[in-house]
Structures are given as structure tokens and as C-alpha cells.
Design an enzyme around this catalytic site. Structure first.
Site, PDB file in Angstrom:
ATOM      1  N   GLU A   1      27.118  70.096  26.242  1.00 45.89           N
ATOM      2  CA  GLU A   1      27.640  69.125  25.286  1.00 45.89           C
ATOM      3  C   GLU A   1      27.158  69.467  23.882  1.00 45.89           C
ATOM      4  O   GLU A   1      25.958  69.653  23.656  1.00 45.89           O
ATOM      5  CB  GLU A   1      27.188  67.719  25.654  1.00 45.89           C
ATOM      6  CG  GLU A   1      27.770  66.648  24.755  1.00 45.89           C
ATOM      7  CD  GLU A   1      27.333  65.250  25.137  1.00 45.89           C
ATOM      8  OE1 GLU A   1      28.182  64.346  25.167  1.00 45.89           O
ATOM      9  OE2 GLU A   1      26.132  65.066  25.418  1.00 45.89           O
TER      10      GLU A   1
ATOM     11  N   LYS B   1      15.647  48.878  21.692  1.00 43.24           N
ATOM     12  CA  LYS B   1      15.119  49.981  20.902  1.00 43.24           C
ATOM     13  C   LYS B   1      16.301  50.772  20.341  1.00 43.24           C
ATOM     14  O   LYS B   1      16.954  51.508  21.074  1.00 43.24           O
ATOM     15  CB  LYS B   1      14.217  50.868  21.775  1.00 43.24           C
ATOM     16  CG  LYS B   1      13.386  51.877  20.976  1.00 43.24           C
ATOM     17  CD  LYS B   1      14.170  53.150  20.751  1.00 43.24           C
ATOM     18  CE  LYS B   1      13.407  54.102  19.846  1.00 43.24           C
ATOM     19  NZ  LYS B   1      14.262  55.195  19.342  1.00 43.24           N
TER      20      LYS B   1
ATOM     21  N   GLU C   1      23.786  56.127  30.915  1.00 45.83           N
ATOM     22  CA  GLU C   1      25.099  56.631  30.503  1.00 45.83           C
ATOM     23  C   GLU C   1      24.809  57.827  29.620  1.00 45.83           C
ATOM     24  O   GLU C   1      24.337  57.685  28.493  1.00 45.83           O
ATOM     25  CB  GLU C   1      25.894  55.552  29.764  1.00 45.83           C
ATOM     26  CG  GLU C   1      27.388  55.868  29.654  1.00 45.83           C
ATOM     27  CD  GLU C   1      27.761  56.519  28.339  1.00 45.83           C
ATOM     28  OE1 GLU C   1      27.794  57.778  28.299  1.00 45.83           O
ATOM     29  OE2 GLU C   1      28.032  55.800  27.377  1.00 45.83           O
TER      30      GLU C   1
ATOM     31  N   CYS D   1      30.688  60.015  23.235  1.00 46.52           N
ATOM     32  CA  CYS D   1      30.280  60.484  24.567  1.00 46.52           C
ATOM     33  C   CYS D   1      31.473  60.917  25.413  1.00 46.52           C
ATOM     34  O   CYS D   1      31.380  61.857  26.198  1.00 46.52           O
ATOM     35  CB  CYS D   1      29.461  59.418  25.284  1.00 46.52           C
ATOM     36  SG  CYS D   1      30.302  57.838  25.514  1.00 46.52           S
TER      37      CYS D   1
END
Length: 494
Positions: free
Chosen positions: A398, A188, A264, A299
Site C-alpha cells: 500500500e 487518540k 481496519e 483506505c
């Protein structure tokens, strides 16, 4: 790769995109589509299927049938290796097409995208193709009248959900080891970066991957992602993305078949600069690119810059000067260093983070606003915010954008305390000539990856994974194979 070649691929129309289920292109079951808007200029470049839960269930059923009849898992390792190696060759052959398509979709600067996307994906597929016939079982140290065998077997159907920042690279981190071990996969992609992954899957079938072994369903995470997470026929779920989505996936697992879930997630990674760094000018260059490459949409980005107080002002000036020389603009122009923000929604979130930082006492030393709005695209000035306290939102949350938070420290103990003062633990770095200090910091900073006198660049030979709310499990290296295999014991009485 030159500008003329890039422009040729840029000018090509992209046909409407569909799912890839059981080896065939398939529209959404209700024929619904989604517009694909390019962050380069805000223009619609094509459409793709807006998947339904029924579409996801069909893809999972195809993957289950392919796994159960062992059309892939039952092939000898050498045969699977041959297909994967051919796939990698096809990725290389179509590298510019894949890179340009991906940049039109997600806004990454082409110089970086060409290497980090098709280049990395092909290398990853080759790595696991080479590894798959070198994974052995074990014989246990049992009594003489017993033979204990430990087999490694594929887990079955793997659901993979991939983010928009590096879809090919991160997709390959999951597809490579999963397919190498004989699993079937349902992929996906992100709503705002699906084009290159659809093409990647088509190339896999051209290379000889049997129908049903790799399926792609596009659409909204709240619909097709949820259907994947709640499926009783998905054996493992692998995901890279936000913590909020990761939590939902774990909830889906608990509500369904307790499928294993590997996440993750985000990071708020500290880049720690001591006064005795071997080359402060080099550290400043690396610090700038460690946060501003791909507009901070990385990331492991070094989004917190911790600087020893004695060199704080001098070092910040150096980072500012490096950053001022970076050219932001059309990501398909080789002269530009930084491309677009992935979406207007992400851009607005980035700007809001800067406003919050100012309200909390931060000083915008450079940037801070939207630029190039006349293009219709989504661009932001690389932003440096100083006077950021360890407790501030910019230290804790973040951003996933080109925003650097700068915080001073006085000694090693304080640097460690500040570095560990978040819920995240994905990456980090320390710059020092003191070998003992470097090793102390490696052990003291709670993170999955720690760099010394550099930032980024770790290749596929080493694992990537985090601690705390940065997730669990590992991508890359041979350790990634553990997510896609089960251990089966055979206890044989002799």
C-alpha cells in the site's frame, strides 16, 4: 459554502490545543507540546499537548469511573438518543469550522472534506442515535420450566485510535456506535490530524454528554497509544491505520488484559475493467477519482487498475486524459480538485514507491514527482504507472498516495488470480455488463467490499471491513454495534 466563508475560517488563529479529560481541558502532565504543521504551506499553525502515559492513564481512569457509576450507560435509551441527536445538530451548525480546521491540519480538498468529514460525522451520529432504542435482547427457545434471556450490554471502556486521512468520518464510525450502546470512550487522534476531533469532543459535551464519557488524548502513538493498548482498564480497542501498528496493538492486548482488538487496516484494492463495461468513459472517470481523490489517502482507494488486454491502451489513455484535467493545489481553494499530501514524510514515501516501481520495470505514464514545492506545502502529481506486474512492489504494498498501478489481464480467471494475489482484502470493483460474471466476481474476489460498475459511495447502511491483512470487525451499519456490546445470558428456573 463559498470561498469567502472558507477564507474567513482560514484566517482565524487556532489557539494551543489540550487534552480533554473528564470534561475538562488539560495540558500534558509535563507541559510538553507538539507543533501542528499544515501540509498546505508547511507552516506551523498551532500547538497541541504531547501526551504522556500518565495522561492516557488519567483519561482511562475518568472513562472507567464514568462507566462504573453508569452516568451514561444507566440513562434510558431515549435520553442517550436525545444527547446524540443534539450533538449531530451541533456538528452541522459548526460544519464549515470543522471542515476548514481539518483541511488546515491534514490537506484534504475542501469540497470533499465538507461532505466526508462533518457531513458524514453528523449523519453517522444520527444513524446510531436512531438505532440505539431499537436494539432488543432475545428470549431463547427453552423448555417450559426455564426462561433463557439474552441481554446486550456495553463492553465498558473503549479505546479508539483514529487515522489522519478522514478523522471526523472514521472517528464517528467508532464514537457513534460505542456511545450509543452506553460505553465510555478514550479517543487518540493521529499526530497529524487532531484539531477537528478535539473540537468534535467539545461539541459532544456542549450537547450534554456527561464528563468522563468521552475523553481525548493527543500525542505520539508510541507513547499514548502504547499506554492505551497496555492498559488493564480498556475493554475493547478499535483502530484504523497501518498493519504494523495493528500488529503492535494485538501484542499489547496479549501482554495486558486480552482486550478485544478490532482493526481496519490497509488495502491494495483491485478495480477490474472488462471490455464489456457498460460505459468505458464513465469507468475511466471513476477509476481516476477512485485513486486520486484526497491524494490517494483513502483506505479503500482503487490503487490497482486491472484492464482487459483488448482495451488496455485505449482505456489507459482515457484515464490519463481524465487525470490531466484534475487540478492539484491549495485544498482550501474550491477551484482545485486534489489537495495536499498529509505530511512531508508521507510525500517522501510516495516518491520512493514510484522510484521502486520504475526499478522493477514499471513505466511512469503520467506524473511521478513532487509539485508546487515553492509553496512550502506537500503536493504530488497524480501518478499512473503501467507495465506493473502482479508481483511488483506497487501491486503488493500500500502506497497511500496518488499512485495508480496498471496491469493487463486476458480473461476472467486471470483477473481473479491477480486481484487475489495480495495479502490485503479491503475493497474492489468489477465493471461488466454480464450479470453472471458480475456475481461470479463478487464471490471470487476475496475482499470485504465489492463494487459493480462503480467505485466508492457505499453509505452507512452497509458494513465496511476487510479480510486477510486488511483487518477484522466492521465499521458502519448495525453490524458495528456488535463490537461495542457483550451478550449476557440469564438462565432462569421457573
Amino acid at each position: 459554502m463559498d470561498q469567502t466563508q472558507i477564507n474567513t475560517w482560514r484566517a482565524k488563529d487556532i489557539p494551543p490545543q489540550t487534552h480533554l479529560i473528564d470534561g475538562k481541558n488539560a495540558p500534558a502532565s509535563d507541559s510538553a507540546t507538539m507543533e501542528v504543521t499544515s501540509p498546505i504551506d508547511g507552516q506551523v499553525i498551532t500547538t497541541m499537548a504531547r501526551g504522556t502515559a500518565q495522561d492516557m492513564q488519567a483519561a482511562i481512569a475518568a472513562a472507567r469511573a464514568a462507566f462504573d457509576d453508569r452516568r451514561w450507560a444507566g440513562q434510558p435509551p431515549a435520553a442517550r438518543k436525545k444527547v446524540l441527536m443534539k450533538w449531530a445538530d451541533l456538528i452541522d451548525a459548526h460544519a464549515l469550522e470543522l471542515a476548514v480546521s481539518g483541511v488546515r491540519d491534514n490537506g484534504t480538498e475542501i469540497g470533499m472534506a465538507f461532505k466526508a468529514e462533518p457531513g458524514s460525522a453528523a449523519g453517522t451520529i444520527r444513524y446510531y442515535a436512531e438505532a440505539l432504542d431499537k436494539v432488543y435482547g432475545e428470549i431463547a427457545p427453552t423448555a417450559d420450566d426455564v426462561l433463557g434471556l439474552i441481554h446486550r450490554e456495553p463492553v465498558g471502556v473503549v479505546g479508539a485510535i483514529v487515522p489522519w486521512n478522514f478523522p471526523l468520518m472514521i472517528g464517528a464510525w467508532k464514537l457513534g456506535p460505542a456511545l450509543a450502546m452506553g460505553n465510555s470512550v478514550v479517543l487518540k487522534p493521529a499526530e497529524t490530524a487532531s484539531l477537528s476531533l478535539i473540537r468534535l469532543a467539545e461539541l459532544a459535551h456542549e450537547a450534554g454528554l456527561p464528563a468522563g464519557v468521552l475523553n481525548v488524548v493527543t500525542g505520539e502513538g508510541a507513547v499514548v497509544g502504547e499506554a492505551m493498548g497496555l492498559s488493564m482498564d480498556v475493554d475493547a480497542l478499535v483502530f484504523t491505520g497501518s498493519g504494523s501498528t495493528g500488529r503492535r496493538l494485538m501484542e499489547y492486548s496479549a501482554r495486558s488484559n486480552l482486550k478485544r482488538v478490532y482493526l481496519e487496516l490497509g488495502g491494495k484494492s483491485p478495480n477490474i475493467i472488462f471490455a464489456d463495461a457498460p460505459d468505458l468513459d464513465e469507468a475511466a472517470k471513476v477509476a481516476a477519482m477512485g485513486i486520486f481523490r484526497n491524494s490517494g489517502q483513502v483506505c479503500v482507494a482503487g490503487s490497482r487498475l486491472l484492464v482487459e488486454a483488448s482495451i488496455h491502451d485505449e482505456f489507459v489513455d482515457a484515464v490519463v486524459n481524465v487525470t490531466k484535467a484534475l487540478k492539484v493545489g491549495d485544498p482550501l481553494d474550491l477551484e482545485n480538485h486534489i489537495g495536499a499530501i498529509n505530511s512531508e514524510t508521507q510525500l517522501m514515501q510516495n516518491l520512493q514507491s514510484v522510484e521502486t516501481a520504475q526499478r522493477e520495470g514499471g513505466t511512469v505514464t503520467l506524473g511521478g514527482g513532487r509539485i508546487l514545492s515553492e509553496t512550502g506545502g506537500y503536493y504530488m502529481d497524480p501518478t499512473i504507472v503501467t507495465d506493473v506486474t502482479p508481483e511488483a512492489s506497487l501491486s503488493q504494498k500500500e502506497v497511500f498516495g496518488p499512485v495508480l498501478a496498471v496491469t493487463p489481464f486476458t480473461d476472467e480467471a486471470e483477473a481473479t488470480r491477480i486481484a487475489n494475489a495480495t495479502d490485503y482484502g479491503l475493497a474492489g470493483a468489477v465493471w461488466t455488463q454480464n450479470l453472471s460474471r458480475a456475481h461470479r466476481m463478487i464471490r471470487a474476489v476475496r475482499t470485504g467490499v465489492m463494487h459493480v460498475n462503480t467505485y466508492g459511495g457505499a453509505d452507512g447502511t452497509v458494513p465496511l471491513g476487510g479480510v486477510g491483512q486488511s483487518g477484522n470487525g466492521h465499521d458502519k451499519s448495525l453490524h458495528a454495534l456488535d463490537k461495542y456490546t457483550d451478550l449476557k445470558t440469564a438462565w432462569v428456573k421457573l
